[in-house]
Design a protein around this motif. Sequence first.
Motif, PDB file in Angstrom:
ATOM      1  N   ILE A   1       0.852  -1.183   0.000  1.00 37.88           N
ATOM      2  CA  ILE A   1       0.000   0.000   0.000  1.00 37.88           C
ATOM      3  C   ILE A   1       0.889   1.234   0.000  1.00 37.88           C
ATOM      4  CG2 ILE A   1      -1.972  -1.075   1.131  1.00 37.88           C
ATOM      5  CD1 ILE A   1      -1.082   0.283   3.715  1.00 37.88           C
ATOM      6  N   MET A   2       0.369   2.343  -0.530  1.00 35.18           N
ATOM      7  CA  MET A   2       1.140   3.563  -0.609  1.00 35.18           C
ATOM      8  C   MET A   2       0.203   4.751  -0.428  1.00 35.18           C
ATOM      9  SD  MET A   2       3.439   4.943  -3.778  1.00 35.18           S
ATOM     10  CE  MET A   2       2.089   5.383  -4.828  1.00 35.18           C
ATOM     11  N   CYS A   3       0.659   5.737   0.297  1.00 36.45           N
ATOM     12  CA  CYS A   3      -0.093   6.978   0.420  1.00 36.45           C
ATOM     13  C   CYS A   3       0.246   7.825  -0.801  1.00 36.45           C
ATOM     14  CB  CYS A   3       0.275   7.703   1.705  1.00 36.45           C
ATOM     15  SG  CYS A   3      -0.744   9.144   1.987  1.00 36.45           S
ATOM     16  N   CYS A   4      -0.736   8.122  -1.595  1.00 28.19           N
ATOM     17  CA  CYS A   4      -0.504   8.739  -2.896  1.00 28.19           C
ATOM     18  C   CYS A   4      -0.578  10.258  -2.811  1.00 28.19           C
ATOM     19  CB  CYS A   4      -1.545   8.224  -3.882  1.00 28.19           C
ATOM     20  SG  CYS A   4      -1.137   8.607  -5.554  1.00 28.19           S
ATOM     21  N   SER A   5       0.194  10.937  -3.667  1.00 27.24           N
ATOM     22  CA  SER A   5       0.211  12.394  -3.702  1.00 27.24           C
ATOM     23  C   SER A   5      -0.598  12.939  -4.869  1.00 27.24           C
ATOM     24  CB  SER A   5       1.652  12.892  -3.809  1.00 27.24           C
ATOM     25  OG  SER A   5       2.223  12.456  -5.022  1.00 27.24           O
ATOM     26  N   LEU A   6      -1.475  12.119  -5.437  1.00 28.43           N
ATOM     27  CA  LEU A   6      -2.320  12.562  -6.539  1.00 28.43           C
ATOM     28  C   LEU A   6      -3.644  13.099  -6.002  1.00 28.43           C
ATOM     29  CD1 LEU A   6      -1.735   9.634  -9.038  1.00 28.43           C
ATOM     30  CD2 LEU A   6      -0.784  11.921  -9.162  1.00 28.43           C
ATOM     31  N   TYR A   7      -4.257  14.009  -6.790  1.00 26.24           N
ATOM     32  CA  TYR A   7      -5.508  14.645  -6.390  1.00 26.24           C
ATOM     33  C   TYR A   7      -6.523  14.556  -7.522  1.00 26.24           C
ATOM     34  CZ  TYR A   7      -2.776  16.673  -2.625  1.00 26.24           C
ATOM     35  OH  TYR A   7      -1.972  16.838  -1.533  1.00 26.24           O
TER      36      TYR A   7
ATOM     37  N   ASP B   1      -9.766  16.558  -9.267  1.00 29.43           N
ATOM     38  CA  ASP B   1     -10.386  17.879  -9.308  1.00 29.43           C
ATOM     39  C   ASP B   1     -11.896  17.731  -9.456  1.00 29.43           C
ATOM     40  OD1 ASP B   1     -10.642  17.120 -11.945  1.00 29.43           O
ATOM     41  OD2 ASP B   1      -9.944  19.009 -12.776  1.00 29.43           O
ATOM     42  N   GLU B   2     -12.575  18.844  -9.723  1.00 26.40           N
ATOM     43  CA  GLU B   2     -14.040  18.829  -9.812  1.00 26.40           C
ATOM     44  C   GLU B   2     -14.552  17.978 -10.973  1.00 26.40           C
ATOM     45  OE1 GLU B   2     -14.503  22.974 -10.286  1.00 26.40           O
ATOM     46  OE2 GLU B   2     -14.589  23.363  -8.136  1.00 26.40           O
ATOM     47  N   ASP B   3     -13.744  17.866 -12.046  1.00 22.96           N
ATOM     48  CA  ASP B   3     -14.150  17.095 -13.221  1.00 22.96           C
ATOM     49  C   ASP B   3     -13.818  15.618 -13.113  1.00 22.96           C
ATOM     50  OD1 ASP B   3     -14.967  19.490 -14.362  1.00 22.96           O
ATOM     51  OD2 ASP B   3     -13.012  19.836 -15.299  1.00 22.96           O
ATOM     52  N   GLY B   4     -13.105  15.236 -12.065  1.00 22.48           N
ATOM     53  CA  GLY B   4     -12.718  13.844 -11.898  1.00 22.48           C
ATOM     54  C   GLY B   4     -11.368  13.516 -12.498  1.00 22.48           C
ATOM     55  N   ASP B   5     -10.633  14.538 -12.958  1.00 21.44           N
ATOM     56  CA  ASP B   5      -9.291  14.317 -13.500  1.00 21.44           C
ATOM     57  C   ASP B   5      -8.322  14.059 -12.361  1.00 21.44           C
ATOM     58  OD1 ASP B   5     -10.190  14.769 -16.081  1.00 21.44           O
ATOM     59  OD2 ASP B   5      -9.859  16.921 -15.924  1.00 21.44           O
ATOM     60  N   LEU B   6      -7.286  13.256 -12.622  1.00 25.69           N
ATOM     61  CA  LEU B   6      -6.311  12.872 -11.612  1.00 25.69           C
ATOM     62  C   LEU B   6      -4.938  13.405 -12.003  1.00 25.69           C
ATOM     63  CD1 LEU B   6      -5.856  11.081  -9.045  1.00 25.69           C
ATOM     64  CD2 LEU B   6      -5.305   9.228 -10.611  1.00 25.69           C
ATOM     65  N   ALA B   7      -4.290  14.158 -11.082  1.00 24.61           N
ATOM     66  CA  ALA B   7      -2.965  14.723 -11.367  1.00 24.61           C
ATOM     67  C   ALA B   7      -2.303  15.150 -10.068  1.00 24.61           C
ATOM     68  CB  ALA B   7      -3.081  15.905 -12.312  1.00 24.61           C
ATOM     69  N   HIS B   8      -0.999  15.463 -10.161  1.00 24.14           N
ATOM     70  CA  HIS B   8      -0.274  15.977  -9.002  1.00 24.14           C
ATOM     71  C   HIS B   8      -0.619  17.443  -8.751  1.00 24.14           C
ATOM     72  CE1 HIS B   8       2.332  12.556  -8.188  1.00 24.14           C
ATOM     73  NE2 HIS B   8       2.441  12.395  -9.495  1.00 24.14           N
TER      74      HIS B   8
ATOM     75  N   ASN C   1     -10.941  22.878  -3.854  1.00 22.76           N
ATOM     76  CA  ASN C   1     -11.800  21.816  -4.400  1.00 22.76           C
ATOM     77  C   ASN C   1     -11.014  20.635  -4.958  1.00 22.76           C
ATOM     78  OD1 ASN C   1     -14.047  23.389  -3.767  1.00 22.76           O
ATOM     79  ND2 ASN C   1     -14.047  24.369  -5.757  1.00 22.76           N
ATOM     80  N   LEU C   2      -9.882  20.310  -4.344  1.00 21.49           N
ATOM     81  CA  LEU C   2      -9.108  19.134  -4.731  1.00 21.49           C
ATOM     82  C   LEU C   2      -9.298  18.053  -3.677  1.00 21.49           C
ATOM     83  CD1 LEU C   2      -5.762  20.731  -5.926  1.00 21.49           C
ATOM     84  CD2 LEU C   2      -7.702  19.999  -7.304  1.00 21.49           C
ATOM     85  N   ILE C   3      -9.491  16.828  -4.129  1.00 23.64           N
ATOM     86  CA  ILE C   3      -9.714  15.696  -3.228  1.00 23.64           C
ATOM     87  C   ILE C   3      -8.512  14.759  -3.345  1.00 23.64           C
ATOM     88  CG2 ILE C   3     -11.220  13.750  -2.699  1.00 23.64           C
ATOM     89  CD1 ILE C   3     -13.439  15.334  -4.214  1.00 23.64           C
ATOM     90  N   PRO C   4      -7.794  14.483  -2.248  1.00 20.61           N
ATOM     91  CA  PRO C   4      -6.644  13.567  -2.337  1.00 20.61           C
ATOM     92  C   PRO C   4      -7.088  12.155  -2.688  1.00 20.61           C
ATOM     93  CG  PRO C   4      -7.018  14.260  -0.064  1.00 20.61           C
ATOM     94  CD  PRO C   4      -7.996  14.999  -0.908  1.00 20.61           C
TER      95      PRO C   4
END
Length: 79
Positions: free
Chosen positions: A22-28, A30-37, A61-64
């Motif tokens: 398992i890993m704690c990820c640094s990706l987020y 956004d409101e559109d559901g896109d995933l990025a750093h 409005n970023l969700i980890p």
Amino acid sequence: MQPFKAADDKTAACDYNKVNVIMCCSLYFDEDGDLAHEFYEETVVTKNGRKKAKLKRIHKNLIPQGIIKLDHPCIHVDF
């Protein structure tokens, strides 16, 4: 740095052989559901009558992504 020592030597040997899956990820997300750093938006700035495009970093409005499960590590035999 000293290695981890448990009270029982058998327990210590088992702890060394465990693999983190398992890993704690640094990706987020956004409101559109896109995933990025990081996320940026383009803004137009007017200075001395000239328009210039700049990138502004988004912090709201970023969700980890949180903790993700990794694939079990293996050695590939394809050379």
